[in-house]
Design a protein around this motif. Structure first.
Motif, short mmCIF file in Angstrom:
data_model
loop_
_atom_site.label_atom_id
_atom_site.label_comp_id
_atom_site.label_asym_id
_atom_site.label_seq_id
_atom_site.Cartn_x
_atom_site.Cartn_y
_atom_site.Cartn_z
N LEU A 104 -0.93 49.26 12.62
CA LEU A 104 -0.82 47.98 11.93
C LEU A 104 -0.18 48.22 10.57
N ILE A 105 0.93 47.55 10.32
CA ILE A 105 1.58 47.61 9.01
C ILE A 105 1.21 46.35 8.26
N ILE A 106 0.59 46.53 7.09
CA ILE A 106 0.26 45.41 6.22
C ILE A 106 1.24 45.45 5.05
N GLN A 107 2.16 44.49 5.04
CA GLN A 107 3.13 44.37 3.96
C GLN A 107 2.47 43.58 2.85
N GLY A 108 2.11 44.25 1.77
CA GLY A 108 1.37 43.62 0.69
C GLY A 108 2.22 43.10 -0.45
N HIS A 109 3.54 43.16 -0.30
CA HIS A 109 4.39 42.59 -1.36
C HIS A 109 4.22 41.08 -1.32
N PRO A 110 3.96 40.44 -2.46
CA PRO A 110 3.67 39.01 -2.45
C PRO A 110 4.88 38.11 -2.22
N ASP A 111 6.09 38.63 -2.31
CA ASP A 111 7.28 37.80 -2.12
C ASP A 111 7.57 37.64 -0.64
N PRO A 112 7.39 36.44 -0.08
CA PRO A 112 7.61 36.25 1.34
C PRO A 112 9.09 36.32 1.73
N LEU A 168 2.23 46.70 15.03
CA LEU A 168 1.84 45.33 14.72
C LEU A 168 2.08 45.13 13.23
N ARG A 169 2.35 43.88 12.82
CA ARG A 169 2.66 43.65 11.41
C ARG A 169 1.96 42.42 10.88
N VAL A 170 1.57 42.51 9.61
CA VAL A 170 1.05 41.36 8.87
C VAL A 170 1.83 41.30 7.56
N GLU A 171 2.44 40.16 7.29
CA GLU A 171 3.19 39.93 6.05
C GLU A 171 2.30 39.07 5.15
N VAL A 172 1.61 39.69 4.23
CA VAL A 172 0.63 39.00 3.39
C VAL A 172 1.27 37.91 2.55
N GLY A 173 2.49 38.13 2.06
CA GLY A 173 3.16 37.16 1.21
C GLY A 173 3.41 35.82 1.89
N GLY A 174 3.44 35.80 3.21
CA GLY A 174 3.67 34.57 3.95
C GLY A 174 2.40 33.83 4.34
N LEU A 175 1.24 34.38 3.96
CA LEU A 175 -0.03 33.75 4.33
C LEU A 175 -0.56 32.89 3.19
N ASP A 176 -1.23 31.83 3.55
CA ASP A 176 -1.90 30.98 2.56
C ASP A 176 -3.38 31.34 2.60
N VAL A 177 -3.77 32.24 1.72
CA VAL A 177 -5.14 32.76 1.72
C VAL A 177 -5.85 32.32 0.44
N PRO A 178 -6.86 31.46 0.56
CA PRO A 178 -7.59 31.06 -0.64
C PRO A 178 -8.47 32.20 -1.16
N LEU A 179 -8.69 32.20 -2.45
CA LEU A 179 -9.56 33.21 -3.04
C LEU A 179 -11.02 32.88 -2.76
N LEU A 180 -11.82 33.91 -2.55
CA LEU A 180 -13.26 33.75 -2.45
C LEU A 180 -13.82 33.64 -3.87
N ARG A 181 -14.73 32.69 -4.09
CA ARG A 181 -15.20 32.44 -5.44
C ARG A 181 -16.70 32.62 -5.62
N SER A 238 -6.95 35.01 11.90
CA SER A 238 -7.32 35.48 13.24
C SER A 238 -6.34 36.51 13.79
N PRO A 239 -5.02 36.30 13.67
CA PRO A 239 -4.09 37.33 14.16
C PRO A 239 -4.24 38.66 13.42
N ALA A 240 -4.48 38.60 12.11
CA ALA A 240 -4.65 39.83 11.34
C ALA A 240 -5.93 40.55 11.76
N ARG A 241 -7.00 39.80 11.99
CA ARG A 241 -8.25 40.40 12.44
C ARG A 241 -8.07 41.08 13.80
N ALA A 242 -7.40 40.38 14.72
CA ALA A 242 -7.17 40.93 16.05
C ALA A 242 -6.31 42.19 15.98
N ALA A 243 -5.29 42.18 15.12
CA ALA A 243 -4.43 43.35 14.97
C ALA A 243 -5.21 44.53 14.39
N LEU A 244 -6.09 44.26 13.44
CA LEU A 244 -6.89 45.33 12.84
C LEU A 244 -7.86 45.92 13.86
#
Length: 193
Positions: free
Chosen positions: A5-13, A38-51, A66-72
């Motif tokens: 699993l490749i997690i691309q963590g650069h924020p620019d989608p 398998l790949r996850v592009e974090v910059g393209g996800l709309d992830v709210p912060l936990l508060r 869900s796709p990221a969880r399944a890939a992991l």
């Protein structure tokens, strides 16, 4: 052969950054060696912060992840790529990991106050790029921003071994150095390391 699993963590989608090229080289090497990528592009996800701690522990998992969880779950090896921002990972990557690696999925709280790792049996490679020289990051900053991910997050949920590659001085790097970095990523991908 491994599932990676490749997690691309650069924020620019939009892509086009060195982190994207490095991840692409890693993926190309892995695929050439017969690994499943398998790949996850974090910059393209709309992830709210936990508060709140309550949300971290009890809020239902985000459907968008869900796709990221399944890939992991499927992955035997994870490669995370990100640029160093203000001494650590970009906020969107941290927010993504907080949402993804929650209790009941990545670890469990035990009644005695301890925790149980739920993602054991996976290895990881973290690749971080930065403008400052890598030696300054290592000696002056003690790689604190990297340790936050390698030890405090990935190690905490069971990844072992967790290896890191620090690429410093990226703005000043010439074409020859960039080609060497890409070649190194290709080799690491082939070895699933």
């Amino acid at each position: 052969m491994a599932t990676i699993l490749i997690i691309q963590g650069h924020p620019d989608p939009g892509g086009g950054h060195l982190c994207h090229a490095l991840a692409d080289a890693y993926a190309a090497g892995a695929e050439a060696a017969g690994h499943t990528v398998l790949r996850v592009e974090v910059g393209g996800l709309d992830v709210p912060l936990l508060r709140s701690q309550h949300d971290f522990r009890h809020a239902p998992p985000l459907h968008a992840l869900s796709p990221a969880r399944a890939a992991l779950v499927e992955a035997e090896h994870v490669a995370v790529f990100f640029p160093l921002w203000l001494g650590g990972m970009p906020a969107v990557l941290k927010g993504f990991l907080e949402q993804l690696l929650r209790p009941g999925f990545a670890f469990d709280y035990l009644e005695d106050g301890g925790t149980r790792m739920l993602l054991e049996g996976r290895s990881a490679r973290v690749v971080v790029t930065m403008g400052m020289p890598g030696l300054i990051f290592r000696l002056w900053y003690l790689e604190a921003g990297l340790a936050a991910l390698t030890r405090n997050i990935l190690g905490f949920v069971g990844f072992s071994p967790v290896r890191a590659t620090v690429l410093g001085g990226v703005e000043a790097a010439g074409e020859a150095k960039r080609r060497r970095w890409l070649s190194r990523m290709d080799a690491l991908g082939r070895a699933a390391r």
